[in-house]
Write a protein that holds these residues in place. Structure first.
Motif, PDB file in Angstrom:
ATOM      1  N   ASP A   1     -10.835  11.980  86.605  1.00 28.61           N
ATOM      2  CA  ASP A   1      -9.901  13.075  86.846  1.00 28.61           C
ATOM      3  C   ASP A   1      -9.915  13.431  88.331  1.00 28.61           C
ATOM      4  OD1 ASP A   1      -8.485  15.120  84.663  1.00 28.61           O
ATOM      5  OD2 ASP A   1      -8.683  15.974  86.673  1.00 28.61           O
ATOM      6  N   VAL A   2      -8.788  13.961  88.816  1.00 29.97           N
ATOM      7  CA  VAL A   2      -8.719  14.393  90.214  1.00 29.97           C
ATOM      8  C   VAL A   2      -9.309  15.786  90.407  1.00 29.97           C
ATOM      9  CG1 VAL A   2      -6.689  12.984  90.709  1.00 29.97           C
ATOM     10  CG2 VAL A   2      -6.385  15.345  89.948  1.00 29.97           C
ATOM     11  N   SER A   3      -9.512  16.516  89.299  1.00 30.84           N
ATOM     12  CA  SER A   3     -10.020  17.882  89.372  1.00 30.84           C
ATOM     13  C   SER A   3     -11.539  17.915  89.209  1.00 30.84           C
ATOM     14  CB  SER A   3      -9.379  18.750  88.277  1.00 30.84           C
ATOM     15  OG  SER A   3     -10.027  20.004  88.194  1.00 30.84           O
ATOM     16  N   GLU A   4     -12.227  18.269  90.273  1.00 34.13           N
ATOM     17  CA  GLU A   4     -13.684  18.377  90.190  1.00 34.13           C
ATOM     18  C   GLU A   4     -14.100  19.533  89.293  1.00 34.13           C
ATOM     19  OE1 GLU A   4     -15.750  16.885  94.119  1.00 34.13           O
ATOM     20  OE2 GLU A   4     -14.041  18.172  94.670  1.00 34.13           O
ATOM     21  N   GLY A   5     -13.291  20.594  89.258  1.00 38.50           N
ATOM     22  CA  GLY A   5     -13.585  21.717  88.386  1.00 38.50           C
ATOM     23  C   GLY A   5     -13.565  21.326  86.928  1.00 38.50           C
ATOM     24  N   GLN A   6     -12.570  20.539  86.556  1.00 34.93           N
ATOM     25  CA  GLN A   6     -12.496  20.058  85.171  1.00 34.93           C
ATOM     26  C   GLN A   6     -13.726  19.229  84.825  1.00 34.93           C
ATOM     27  OE1 GLN A   6     -10.374  21.186  83.007  1.00 34.93           O
ATOM     28  NE2 GLN A   6      -8.315  20.405  83.324  1.00 34.93           N
TER      29      GLN A   6
ATOM     30  N   LYS B   1     -22.272   7.960  75.941  1.00 41.37           N
ATOM     31  CA  LYS B   1     -21.487   6.760  76.236  1.00 41.37           C
ATOM     32  C   LYS B   1     -20.320   7.021  77.180  1.00 41.37           C
ATOM     33  CE  LYS B   1     -20.668   5.208  71.993  1.00 41.37           C
ATOM     34  NZ  LYS B   1     -20.259   4.248  70.944  1.00 41.37           N
ATOM     35  N   VAL B   2     -20.215   8.257  77.690  1.00 42.05           N
ATOM     36  CA  VAL B   2     -19.108   8.608  78.573  1.00 42.05           C
ATOM     37  C   VAL B   2     -19.630   8.850  79.984  1.00 42.05           C
ATOM     38  CG1 VAL B   2     -17.257  10.239  79.058  1.00 42.05           C
ATOM     39  CG2 VAL B   2     -17.795   9.654  76.685  1.00 42.05           C
ATOM     40  N   ARG B   3     -18.991   8.200  80.955  1.00 43.93           N
ATOM     41  CA  ARG B   3     -19.343   8.394  82.372  1.00 43.93           C
ATOM     42  C   ARG B   3     -18.136   9.022  83.068  1.00 43.93           C
ATOM     43  NH1 ARG B   3     -19.593   4.435  87.035  1.00 43.93           N
ATOM     44  NH2 ARG B   3     -18.549   3.027  85.590  1.00 43.93           N
ATOM     45  N   TYR B   4     -18.311  10.242  83.565  1.00 41.53           N
ATOM     46  CA  TYR B   4     -17.239  10.969  84.234  1.00 41.53           C
ATOM     47  C   TYR B   4     -17.255  10.682  85.729  1.00 41.53           C
ATOM     48  CZ  TYR B   4     -16.768  13.656  79.907  1.00 41.53           C
ATOM     49  OH  TYR B   4     -16.566  14.036  78.607  1.00 41.53           O
ATOM     50  N   LEU B   5     -16.073  10.393  86.290  1.00 44.47           N
ATOM     51  CA  LEU B   5     -15.959  10.066  87.703  1.00 44.47           C
ATOM     52  C   LEU B   5     -14.786  10.811  88.326  1.00 44.47           C
ATOM     53  CD1 LEU B   5     -16.422   6.176  87.512  1.00 44.47           C
ATOM     54  CD2 LEU B   5     -18.132   7.846  88.248  1.00 44.47           C
ATOM     55  N   HIS B   6     -15.001  11.309  89.521  1.00 42.30           N
ATOM     56  CA  HIS B   6     -13.932  11.976  90.263  1.00 42.30           C
ATOM     57  C   HIS B   6     -13.089  10.931  90.978  1.00 42.30           C
ATOM     58  CE1 HIS B   6     -12.458  14.235  93.963  1.00 42.30           C
ATOM     59  NE2 HIS B   6     -11.803  14.755  92.945  1.00 42.30           N
ATOM     60  N   THR B   7     -11.757  11.086  90.890  1.00 35.82           N
ATOM     61  CA  THR B   7     -10.841  10.164  91.568  1.00 35.82           C
ATOM     62  C   THR B   7      -9.995  10.942  92.562  1.00 35.82           C
ATOM     63  OG1 THR B   7      -9.379  10.430  89.635  1.00 35.82           O
ATOM     64  CG2 THR B   7     -10.673   8.411  89.766  1.00 35.82           C
ATOM     65  N   PRO B   8     -10.317  10.891  93.844  1.00 35.72           N
ATOM     66  CA  PRO B   8      -9.507  11.572  94.858  1.00 35.72           C
ATOM     67  C   PRO B   8      -8.063  11.094  94.798  1.00 35.72           C
ATOM     68  CG  PRO B   8     -11.565  10.751  95.794  1.00 35.72           C
ATOM     69  CD  PRO B   8     -11.454  10.158  94.431  1.00 35.72           C
ATOM     70  N   GLU B   9      -7.142  11.982  95.137  1.00 36.81           N
ATOM     71  CA  GLU B   9      -5.724  11.650  95.025  1.00 36.81           C
ATOM     72  C   GLU B   9      -5.303  10.527  95.970  1.00 36.81           C
ATOM     73  OE1 GLU B   9      -2.834  14.812  94.444  1.00 36.81           O
ATOM     74  OE2 GLU B   9      -4.482  16.239  94.349  1.00 36.81           O
ATOM     75  N   ASP B  10      -6.080  10.287  97.023  1.00 38.14           N
ATOM     76  CA  ASP B  10      -5.712   9.240  97.976  1.00 38.14           C
ATOM     77  C   ASP B  10      -6.388   7.900  97.691  1.00 38.14           C
ATOM     78  OD1 ASP B  10      -8.278   9.947  98.616  1.00 38.14           O
ATOM     79  OD2 ASP B  10      -7.921  10.256 100.759  1.00 38.14           O
ATOM     80  N   LEU B  11      -6.971   7.759  96.502  1.00 37.84           N
ATOM     81  CA  LEU B  11      -7.643   6.516  96.139  1.00 37.84           C
ATOM     82  C   LEU B  11      -6.618   5.382  96.058  1.00 37.84           C
ATOM     83  CD1 LEU B  11     -10.676   5.985  95.442  1.00 37.84           C
ATOM     84  CD2 LEU B  11     -10.006   6.027  93.033  1.00 37.84           C
ATOM     85  N   SER B  12      -6.940   4.235  96.636  1.00 34.26           N
ATOM     86  CA  SER B  12      -6.007   3.111  96.620  1.00 34.26           C
ATOM     87  C   SER B  12      -6.025   2.402  95.268  1.00 34.26           C
ATOM     88  CB  SER B  12      -6.385   2.105  97.713  1.00 34.26           C
ATOM     89  OG  SER B  12      -7.582   1.415  97.371  1.00 34.26           O
ATOM     90  N   GLU B  13      -5.022   1.555  95.061  1.00 35.16           N
ATOM     91  CA  GLU B  13      -4.955   0.785  93.823  1.00 35.16           C
ATOM     92  C   GLU B  13      -6.192  -0.091  93.654  1.00 35.16           C
ATOM     93  OE1 GLU B  13      -2.460  -3.025  92.110  1.00 35.16           O
ATOM     94  OE2 GLU B  13      -1.326  -1.500  93.227  1.00 35.16           O
TER      95      GLU B  13
END
Length: 260
Positions: free
Chosen positions: A62-67, A76-88
């Motif tokens: 998710d792009v929201s760190e708060g979320q 079995k779930v790994r949560y990762l932050h995805t900045p909005e400027d992340l490339s393909e």
């Protein structure tokens, strides 16, 4: 859109409904393998933890760190932050690499996405037999849909981000360039019911977690008084507001596989 859910991220985690388990068993039956899945735009993990019951591992982004700070823990779930400027290329690598995934899901958030970028990533990361499933819901919540879809939505509409129109129109206009697998298709999402037990306070909390609350406040308009006014009408039909009632969210879903 990351900032739209930051302030109410804790309430979002508490008040947003969980999706029915039967949805995930049906989605899992569509994929050839059950090793790795990706929940894109996972929010606080309502779908992530359910997917984990059917797949060996789940990466949830998710792009929201708060979320993500309020996301539901699961081994079995790994949560990762995805900045909005992340490339393909970086996003492909982050979620597992080329041809690494059996399933990609987007639960009530694809209308926020950069669709060309996201679909390019999906086409690269899904392995043969893999499936993309996207679904959503709006204010069509029975038996109070007339009040929520009518007076409340009409008042909220001027403050809504234009991207939410896709959800309000049930993803009928969502581009979906994937081969149908029997669960809706581009322009024709499948209708699905989501039954949820809620108190009146839960329903108010759900409404107040919407992105429109944030966008309205940025314009100097507080929707809380409006929500309370509409909910007085709902309460008159509800009865005891502390007693949970069974509500039905009239949801919609599309699933498909890559065109190879």
């Amino acid at each position: 859109m990351a900032g739209l859910y930051e302030k109410q991220s804790e309430m979002y985690a508490k008040k947003r409904p969980r999706y029915p388990d039967v949805w995930f068993s049906k989605i899992a039956a569509l994929t050839a393998g059950h090793h790795r899945a990706w929940d894109a735009g996972c929010g606080s993990g309502q779908a992530s933890v359910s997917i984990a019951e059917y797949y060996d591992s789940v990466v949830a982004t998710d792009v929201s760190e708060g979320q993500l700070r309020h996301a539901m823990a699961h081994p079995k779930v790994r949560y990762l932050h995805t900045p909005e400027d992340l490339s393909e290329d970086d996003l492909v690598a982050l979620v597992g690499g080329e041809g690494s995934l059996d399933l990609v899901v987007v639960a009530t958030s694809i209308h926020w996405f950069d669709l060309p970028l996201f679909y390019a990533v999906v086409n690269r990361v899904l392995r043969p037999g893999g499936v993309l499933a996207v679904w959503g819901y709006n204010y069509d919540i029975h038996p109070f849909g007339d009040k929520l879809q009518g007076k409340l939505y009409a008042a909220m509409r001027p403050h809504m981000d234009p991207r939410t129109r896709l959800a309000m129109e049930r993803y009928r206009e969502l581009p979906f360039p994937f081969e149908p697998v029997g669960v809706g298709r581009e322009g024709e999402p499948a209708d699905v019911d989501m039954e949820v037990d809620m108190t009146l306070d839960d329903l108010v909390g759900f409404v107040m977690t919407g992105s429109v609350v944030t966008t309205a406040r940025k314009k100097g308009f507080d929707l809380e008084a409006l929500v309370k006014d509409v909910m007085k009408e709902v309460e008159a039909a509800w009865g005891d507001p502390t007693v949970a009632r069974k509500l039905v969210f009239k949801a919609f879903i599309i699933a498909g596989k890559t065109k190879r």
